[in-house]
Design a protein around this motif. Structure first.
Motif, PDB file in Angstrom:
ATOM      1  N   TRP A  87      27.165  37.916  77.801  1.00 36.36           N
ATOM      2  CA  TRP A  87      27.393  39.320  77.419  1.00 36.36           C
ATOM      3  C   TRP A  87      27.925  39.451  75.999  1.00 36.36           C
ATOM      4  O   TRP A  87      27.674  40.432  75.320  1.00 36.36           O
ATOM      5  N   THR A  88      28.647  38.414  75.531  1.00 34.39           N
ATOM      6  CA  THR A  88      29.177  38.500  74.156  1.00 34.39           C
ATOM      7  C   THR A  88      28.061  38.284  73.124  1.00 34.39           C
ATOM      8  O   THR A  88      28.141  38.779  72.014  1.00 34.39           O
ATOM      9  N   ASP A  89      27.016  37.516  73.540  1.00 30.57           N
ATOM     10  CA  ASP A  89      25.861  37.355  72.627  1.00 30.57           C
ATOM     11  C   ASP A  89      25.066  38.661  72.573  1.00 30.57           C
ATOM     12  O   ASP A  89      24.566  39.057  71.518  1.00 30.57           O
ATOM     13  N   LEU A  90      24.981  39.308  73.739  1.00 27.14           N
ATOM     14  CA  LEU A  90      24.142  40.502  73.836  1.00 27.14           C
ATOM     15  C   LEU A  90      24.815  41.734  73.246  1.00 27.14           C
ATOM     16  O   LEU A  90      24.153  42.621  72.725  1.00 27.14           O
ATOM     17  N   ALA A  91      26.132  41.800  73.378  1.00 27.19           N
ATOM     18  CA  ALA A  91      26.859  42.973  72.860  1.00 27.19           C
ATOM     19  C   ALA A  91      28.057  42.501  72.044  1.00 27.19           C
ATOM     20  O   ALA A  91      29.201  42.578  72.502  1.00 27.19           O
ATOM     21  N   PRO A  92      27.805  41.978  70.838  1.00 27.76           N
ATOM     22  CA  PRO A  92      28.933  41.451  70.038  1.00 27.76           C
ATOM     23  C   PRO A  92      29.982  42.522  69.738  1.00 27.76           C
ATOM     24  O   PRO A  92      31.133  42.201  69.474  1.00 27.76           O
ATOM     25  N   GLU A  93      29.541  43.808  69.784  1.00 23.93           N
ATOM     26  CA  GLU A  93      30.510  44.873  69.490  1.00 23.93           C
ATOM     27  C   GLU A  93      31.630  44.906  70.537  1.00 23.93           C
ATOM     28  O   GLU A  93      32.763  45.285  70.240  1.00 23.93           O
ATOM     29  N   LEU A  94      31.288  44.498  71.772  1.00 21.56           N
ATOM     30  CA  LEU A  94      32.321  44.450  72.814  1.00 21.56           C
ATOM     31  C   LEU A  94      33.353  43.380  72.484  1.00 21.56           C
ATOM     32  O   LEU A  94      34.548  43.559  72.644  1.00 21.56           O
ATOM     33  N   LYS A  95      32.853  42.250  72.035  1.00 21.69           N
ATOM     34  CA  LYS A  95      33.741  41.147  71.641  1.00 21.69           C
ATOM     35  C   LYS A  95      34.610  41.588  70.461  1.00 21.69           C
ATOM     36  O   LYS A  95      35.812  41.295  70.400  1.00 21.69           O
ATOM     37  N   LEU A  96      33.964  42.316  69.544  1.00 25.28           N
ATOM     38  CA  LEU A  96      34.675  42.794  68.356  1.00 25.28           C
ATOM     39  C   LEU A  96      35.811  43.742  68.771  1.00 25.28           C
ATOM     40  O   LEU A  96      36.926  43.658  68.251  1.00 25.28           O
ATOM     41  N   MET A  97      35.488  44.623  69.724  1.00 22.17           N
ATOM     42  CA  MET A  97      36.520  45.556  70.205  1.00 22.17           C
ATOM     43  C   MET A  97      37.650  44.791  70.889  1.00 22.17           C
ATOM     44  O   MET A  97      38.810  45.161  70.796  1.00 22.17           O
ATOM     45  N   ASP A  98      37.265  43.725  71.564  1.00 16.00           N
ATOM     46  CA  ASP A  98      38.249  42.860  72.207  1.00 16.00           C
ATOM     47  C   ASP A  98      39.210  42.285  71.165  1.00 16.00           C
ATOM     48  O   ASP A  98      40.433  42.280  71.335  1.00 16.00           O
ATOM     49  N   MET A  99      38.628  41.815  70.070  1.00 14.13           N
ATOM     50  CA  MET A  99      39.449  41.228  68.999  1.00 14.13           C
ATOM     51  C   MET A  99      40.315  42.302  68.350  1.00 14.13           C
ATOM     52  O   MET A  99      41.464  42.064  67.996  1.00 14.13           O
ATOM     53  N   MET A 100      39.714  43.503  68.195  1.00 17.31           N
ATOM     54  CA  MET A 100      40.483  44.614  67.606  1.00 17.31           C
ATOM     55  C   MET A 100      41.678  44.958  68.490  1.00 17.31           C
ATOM     56  O   MET A 100      42.772  45.222  68.003  1.00 17.31           O
ATOM     57  N   ILE A 131      42.644  48.988  80.482  1.00 15.22           N
ATOM     58  CA  ILE A 131      41.586  49.830  79.899  1.00 15.22           C
ATOM     59  C   ILE A 131      40.438  48.954  79.401  1.00 15.22           C
ATOM     60  O   ILE A 131      39.265  49.230  79.642  1.00 15.22           O
ATOM     61  N   ASN A 132      40.805  47.876  78.731  1.00 20.31           N
ATOM     62  CA  ASN A 132      39.770  46.995  78.177  1.00 20.31           C
ATOM     63  C   ASN A 132      38.907  46.391  79.278  1.00 20.31           C
ATOM     64  O   ASN A 132      37.678  46.333  79.157  1.00 20.31           O
ATOM     65  N   ASN A 133      39.577  45.957  80.345  1.00 25.01           N
ATOM     66  CA  ASN A 133      38.812  45.371  81.455  1.00 25.01           C
ATOM     67  C   ASN A 133      37.853  46.378  82.057  1.00 25.01           C
ATOM     68  O   ASN A 133      36.704  46.062  82.353  1.00 25.01           O
ATOM     69  N   LYS A 134      38.353  47.622  82.215  1.00 25.14           N
ATOM     70  CA  LYS A 134      37.509  48.668  82.790  1.00 25.14           C
ATOM     71  C   LYS A 134      36.304  48.930  81.890  1.00 25.14           C
ATOM     72  O   LYS A 134      35.177  49.090  82.347  1.00 25.14           O
ATOM     73  N   ARG A 135      36.602  48.983  80.586  1.00 29.31           N
ATOM     74  CA  ARG A 135      35.534  49.256  79.616  1.00 29.31           C
ATOM     75  C   ARG A 135      34.501  48.134  79.639  1.00 29.31           C
ATOM     76  O   ARG A 135      33.291  48.366  79.635  1.00 29.31           O
ATOM     77  N   MET A 136      34.999  46.906  79.691  1.00 25.65           N
ATOM     78  CA  MET A 136      34.088  45.761  79.723  1.00 25.65           C
ATOM     79  C   MET A 136      33.289  45.742  81.020  1.00 25.65           C
ATOM     80  O   MET A 136      32.073  45.518  81.019  1.00 25.65           O
ATOM     81  N   GLU A 137      34.021  46.008  82.110  1.00 20.83           N
ATOM     82  CA  GLU A 137      33.329  46.035  83.407  1.00 20.83           C
ATOM     83  C   GLU A 137      32.248  47.098  83.421  1.00 20.83           C
ATOM     84  O   GLU A 137      31.156  46.890  83.947  1.00 20.83           O
ATOM     85  N   ALA A 138      32.587  48.274  82.804  1.00 21.78           N
ATOM     86  CA  ALA A 138      31.616  49.368  82.783  1.00 21.78           C
ATOM     87  C   ALA A 138      30.337  48.921  82.078  1.00 21.78           C
ATOM     88  O   ALA A 138      29.233  49.189  82.542  1.00 21.78           O
ATOM     89  N   SER A 139      30.502  48.207  80.960  1.00 16.78           N
ATOM     90  CA  SER A 139      29.321  47.753  80.219  1.00 16.78           C
ATOM     91  C   SER A 139      28.611  46.637  80.960  1.00 16.78           C
ATOM     92  O   SER A 139      27.380  46.602  81.031  1.00 16.78           O
TER      93      SER A 139
END
Lengths: 402, 228
Positions: free
Chosen positions: A245-258, A42-50
């Motif tokens: 992408w992690t600089d541009l969308a830190p929230e994605l990285k945050l979700m990754d950590m979550m 799911i995470n990969n799909k979500r990341m890929e989508a973004s």
């Protein structure tokens, strides 16, 4: 050696019980692996989508562009950067874009949006815009410049396919106003993208403004995720900002950590349940064999050997259950990776995360081994308390236990 | 020369409400080669006395000397080692290791003593032969009768070459014929190999086979008789 022989034979004194412990380990490993695989899938799909809808792996802009998105901030030395990108092996594809603020108007409504003027050939390698289209066509060359807008924006402007809209924007201080025809409508889960972003052809922008061979943004896709930072390090672009992408969308990285934390918690719950099962079973074993353990203590078996005897049984059960669980989980994951898991019952919910209704579970390198070892480790740790209980037996009482 | 010497042993069990005096000043000397029965009614302290002599339990007061060693002063770990090297045990419920064969059960004690493999095999075979089980060596306990299992237990008790064998009600789970048979084997080993046996019982037929009978009542020795 005899201790191992006794432990091995002891395991098979109660085949059903031992089989249940082994089965619980197999299920524990399989459940852990499946959960991990789905979560990563799911995470990969979500990341890929973004990444493929708007972020890409790396973006290059003029260093001022991020603060003030003005058309004058073209990337300095764009051609030289392009040449560099062609030579970096970690770059799979890149696409230059013009990006600017504009006002969009239909006969019924209007609002401010971001326009991305794209090279449709290059951009199709870094973005999945084409796949996001729910109506209409891609940006094929037309007499009236085509534009692709989001579904929500289309609703707001009350326009449909082939309807005309007007774009107003500033280029080098001059106001430009042009008519566009809505060629396509896209749907995206990326936050705000449907309402605030529209796409036009790069050559239309150049024709309308007289600008040529420039870019506000270069979107780059890496050959693999771990190569993203290598690209960042290799690109020499003075006066430009090179951001991942992690600089541009830190929230994605945050979700990754979550997600990592959630995995940790849920794996903990699975392992805890498993350990309770093993502790309970081994305590029953101790209870059943109290007299036998009392005899062993009476005749002179030392405490360390008693402890080892109980521990060996669980080690052996783990040594059977662990590999079986890992092999079966591996087969299961291979099958699910090929076939996917159809979650269409919660398809709408998944869509809001930008994920399709079929999930393809994936594992990171070493995950299978890690989970397998964790379950085996928990099995062994779970035996420590029952083994300790065995040590606390008083031989004179234990030997007469009923 | 006495190999067991107890001096003024008392054992008090206290469950915070009622104090139970299981042994009350028991002093007893047992010489090498004796074949002694500890007898008495249920609750007289027979098992408690054997447990204390065997180092499985500690007295509330008093002293137990095995040879020159005061075992009441030994730590738990020292006692385990002491039992392994000096005492053979035969239990009422046989208590063999169910997953090992008769021979393996006998060898097991020697294995804990780190004896050479060849010696273990030879001794296990000769002991099982001595108790009449040479044809049952490879059977597991569940494949043997109670009497056979108890004979394996006797062989196991002797395997470690102990100073003496303690047997707590060894015939309690056996029919009288099997019980007499077991006693005969123990008596033969005692006579031929000078092995000291101390066993508790309340079976009159078994008592009749003992050469010395120590009777306990309410934790005290009330009689100590040598028989022919």
């Amino acid at each position: 050696m005899t201790l191992i022989k006794i432990a091995w034979r002891n395991i098979w004194r109660n085949t059903l019980r031992s089989s249940m412990v082994i089965l619980s380990m197999v299920i524990g490993i399989a459940a852990g692996i499946l959960f991990l695989g789905i979560a990563y899938g799911i995470n990969n799909k979500r990341m890929e989508a973004s990444i493929y809808s708007h972020l890409s792996h790396v973006q290059i802009h003029h260093e001022e562009f991020g603060q003030r998105m003005e058309t004058k901030y073209y990337i300095e030395n764009f051609k030289s950067i392009e040449e560099q990108l062609k030579k970096i092996p970690e770059v799979k594809a890149y696409a230059p874009r013009y990006v600017f603020n504009a006002g969009i108007r239909s006969p019924r409504a209007g609002q401010g949006i971001i326009i991305k003027a794209i090279d449709i050939g290059a951009d199709s390698l870094v973005s999945n815009l084409k796949d996001l289209l729910v109506e209409g066509t891609y940006l094929d060359k037309k007499r009236i410049a085509p534009i692709i807008i989001g579904e929500k924006l289309a609703k707001k402007l009350q326009v449909k396919i082939n309807k005309k809209v007007t774009l107003n924007y500033l280029s080098n201080g001059d106001e430009v106003a042009n008519r566009f025809k809505v060629a396509g409508i896209f749907r995206s889960s990326a936050l705000g993208m449907e309402e605030t972003t529209a796409f036009m052809r790069r050559d239309d922008f150049e024709a309308q403004t007289g600008v040529s061979g420039q870019a506000h943004e270069i979107a780059i896709i890496a050959t693999s995720l771990p190569n993203v930072n290598m690209i960042k390090e290799k690109v020499v672009a003075e006066g430009s900002a090179v951001e991942s992408w992690t600089d541009l969308a830190p929230e994605l990285k945050l979700m990754d950590m979550m997600l990592d934390k959630m995995i940790f918690i849920i794996m903990g719950i699975i392992l805890l349940a498993l350990s309770f099962g093993i502790v309970n079973t081994m305590l029953m074993v101790i209870l059943e064999r109290t007299r036998e353990l009392g005899m062993l203590m009476s005749v002179g078996m030392n405490k360390m050997k008693i402890f080892q005897l109980v521990l060996f049984e669980t080690v052996m059960l783990s040594a059977i259950g662990g590999p079986i669980g890992m092999v079966l989980s591996s087969l299961m994951m291979n099958y699910l990776y090929m076939e996917g898991i159809d979650l269409s019952v919660v398809g709408e919910g998944l869509k809001t995360f930008g994920i399709g209704s079929v999930i393809y579970p994936v594992l990171m390198d070493g995950d299978l081994l890690k989970i397998g070892l964790m379950v085996i480790g928990i099995g062994i740790l779970s035996a420590i308390y029952p083994a300790y209980k065995a040590l606390r037996l008083k031989p004179a009482e234990a030997v007469r236990a009923i | 020369m006495s190999i067991i010497n107890t001096h003024d042993l008392t054992k008090i069990y206290n469950d915070n409400t009622v104090e139970v005096r299981a042994l009350n000043g028991v002093s007893l000397k047992i010489d090498k080669g004796e074949f002694t029965a500890i007898v008495g009614p249920s609750g007289s302290g027979k098992t408690t006395l054997l447990n204390i002599i065997g180092g499985l339990d500690s007295p509330s007061t008093g002293q137990v000397k095995i040879g020159d060693i005061d075992i009441t002063s030994l730590s738990d770990n020292q006692l385990i080692d002491f039992r392994l090297k000096n005492i053979g045990f035969v239990f009422q419920a046989y208590n063999l290791i169910p997953v090992l064969t008769a021979k393996e059960n006998v060898e097991f004690i020697m294995l804990m003593q780190n004896r050479p493999k060849a010696e273990m095999e030879e001794r296990a075979q000769s002991l099982l032969k001595a108790v009449g089980l040479e044809d049952q060596m490879h059977k597991r306990p569940r494949e043997m009768s109670g009497g056979q299992q108890q004979r394996v237990a006797v062989a196991r008790a002797l395997a470690s070459k102990p100073k003496f064998v303690l047997a707590d009600e060894p015939t309690a789970n056996l029919d009288s014929k099997t019980a007499i048979n077991l006693l005969d084997i123990m008596a033969t080993l005692n006579k031929d190999e000078d092995i000291t046996f101390i066993f508790s019982t309340h079976d009159q037929k078994v008592i009749g086979r003992a050469r010395r009978v120590v009777t306990l009542e309410d934790g005290k020795i009330v009689s100590d008789v040598l028989q022919n």
